[in-house]
Design an enzyme around this catalytic site. Structure first.
Site, mmCIF file in Angstrom:
data_model
loop_
_atom_site.group_PDB
_atom_site.id
_atom_site.type_symbol
_atom_site.label_atom_id
_atom_site.label_comp_id
_atom_site.label_asym_id
_atom_site.label_seq_id
_atom_site.Cartn_x
_atom_site.Cartn_y
_atom_site.Cartn_z
ATOM 1 N N GLU A 235 0.828 -1.218 0.000
ATOM 2 C CA GLU A 235 0.000 0.000 0.000
ATOM 3 C C GLU A 235 0.862 1.268 0.000
ATOM 4 O OE1 GLU A 235 -2.985 -0.413 -0.640
ATOM 5 O OE2 GLU A 235 -3.691 -2.284 0.245
ATOM 6 N N HIS B 5 -2.628 1.646 8.584
ATOM 7 C CA HIS B 5 -3.702 0.857 7.969
ATOM 8 C C HIS B 5 -3.863 -0.444 8.747
ATOM 9 C CE1 HIS B 5 -6.172 -1.251 5.174
ATOM 10 N NE2 HIS B 5 -5.220 -2.083 4.803
ATOM 11 N N HIS C 178 -6.958 -3.790 10.000
ATOM 12 C CA HIS C 178 -8.152 -4.567 9.630
ATOM 13 C C HIS C 178 -8.967 -4.917 10.877
ATOM 14 C CE1 HIS C 178 -5.832 -6.412 5.885
ATOM 15 N NE2 HIS C 178 -6.020 -5.110 5.772
ATOM 16 N N GLU D 114 -16.471 10.174 24.044
ATOM 17 C CA GLU D 114 -15.136 10.558 23.571
ATOM 18 C C GLU D 114 -15.047 10.759 22.053
ATOM 19 O OE1 GLU D 114 -13.070 11.181 26.600
ATOM 20 O OE2 GLU D 114 -11.628 10.380 25.177
ATOM 21 N N HIS E 148 -12.809 -3.896 4.223
ATOM 22 C CA HIS E 148 -11.347 -4.027 4.259
ATOM 23 C C HIS E 148 -10.748 -3.531 5.587
ATOM 24 C CE1 HIS E 148 -7.361 -3.948 1.846
ATOM 25 N NE2 HIS E 148 -7.111 -3.883 3.129
HETATM 26 O O1 2HA Z 1 -1.678 -7.108 3.431
HETATM 27 O O2 2HA Z 1 -3.424 -4.835 4.461
HETATM 28 O O3 2HA Z 1 -4.220 -3.805 2.183
HETATM 29 C C1 2HA Z 1 -1.486 -5.779 3.657
HETATM 30 C C2 2HA Z 1 -2.763 -5.085 3.500
HETATM 31 C C3 2HA Z 1 -3.185 -4.710 2.144
HETATM 32 ZN ZN ZN Z 2 -5.339 -4.034 4.123
#
Ligand code: 2HA
Ligand code: ZN
Length: 278
Positions: A116, A140, A142, A170, A211
């Site tokens: 990314e 980033h 998940h 909050e 995602h």
């Molecule tokens: O695997 O999260 O978006 C890495 C990620 C791709």
């Molecule tokens: Zn990801």
């Protein structure tokens, strides 16, 4: 100084391990990047290797020309970063045009920076310009509950912002700008990077439907705290609707309450965007 003796690299590694321990990083999921201030680069320069070739970033980030970043590696697991940072992370330098990068440290056993990287660097560029250089991290991850919400709610900034503000006091203070949402797209390329960068100009949080999350922040604690707060509110949301069998809960924080909260937000140097409060 060696890279791993620096405060920034230790904070980076701790951040990654916190994300792993919170369950935000199954397998090789997620990525992290830190725009390293000049004086912190200077302090570790003896440990950097400037002999490797430059490679295309896949997008142009002219406002990041000459900047240095610490970044997680593509295909690497957050669960391994604490034990072996040199194998799982790297420091990169962006060239003088903002088109290429080279690895100066790390990924000792081979590999590339995060898949990314275009989204990370385009987000860094937007945030650097929008915050007068203060914003330094892009994260980033998940997290389970925000992804679950993205399968159920309409994919608008307004729906997500209000849903996340309404359950926990909050939230409207921690992310008073609200959150941006982009629909499902193929990850890893320039197109999703462009859409994310548009949203991150206005918000510090962008939800990628089905995602995960992208968060921006000025320091390690603030950025991790932001992702954690968003995901905690999402967990409350999921629990509420699981308890009620999908019915709206009896009481939440109302828009009137949010207006009352504005004074407190301002006391903390924050502002709750009136855009979502009508
Ligand atoms: O695997 O999260 O978006 C890495 C990620 C791709
Ligand atoms: Zn990801």
């Amino acid at each position: 100084m060696k890279v791993m003796d620096s405060a920034f690299a230790q904070s980076f590694v701790k951040f990654a391990d916190d994300g792993w321990n919170r369950g935000y990083h199954e397998r090789n999921g997620g990525n992290l990047s830190y725009r390293i201030p000049t004086e912190e680069v200077e302090a570790v320069k003896e440990d950097l290797d400037f002999s490797r070739p430059f490679t295309d970033i896949g997008t142009d980030v002219p406002a990041l020309a000459g900047e240095y970043f610490m970044v997680t590696g593509s295909g690497k697991y957050f669960s391994n970063i604490l034990a072996a940072p040199r194998d799982n992370c790297c420091i990169i330098e962006v060239d003088s045009e903002g088109k290429k990068y080279r690895i100066l440290w790390g990924l000792e056993k081979g590999g590339k920076p995060t898949s990314e990287l275009p989204t990370h660097l385009m987000n860094h560029e937007v945030k650097k310009l929008a915050t007068n250089g203060k914003s330094r991290l892009i994260y980033h991850c998940h997290p389970v509950n925000i992804i679950a919400m993205s399968c159920v709610l309409p994919l608008t900034d307004r729906d997500f912002t209000l849903a996340l503000w309404q359950n926990m006091t909050e939230c409207a203070i921690v992310f008073g700008e609200g959150v941006g949402v982009i629909p499902w797209m193929v990850c890893g390329g320039r197109e999703i990077a462009v859409e994310t960068a548009k949203k991150i100009a206005k918000y510090n949080v962008v939800v990628w439907a089905q995602h995960g999350l992208f968060c921006a922040g000025a320091d390690f604690d603030e950025t991790f705290g932001l992702a954690h707060t968003v995901e905690k509110s999402a967990e409350i949301y999921v629990k509420i609707y699981s308890m009620t069998g999908g019915k709206a809960p009896r009481q939440v924080i109302t828009n009137e309450n949010l207006k009352e909260l504005q004074g407190l937000a301002e006391f903390f140097g924050a502002k709750i965007s009136p855009e979502f409060m009508d």
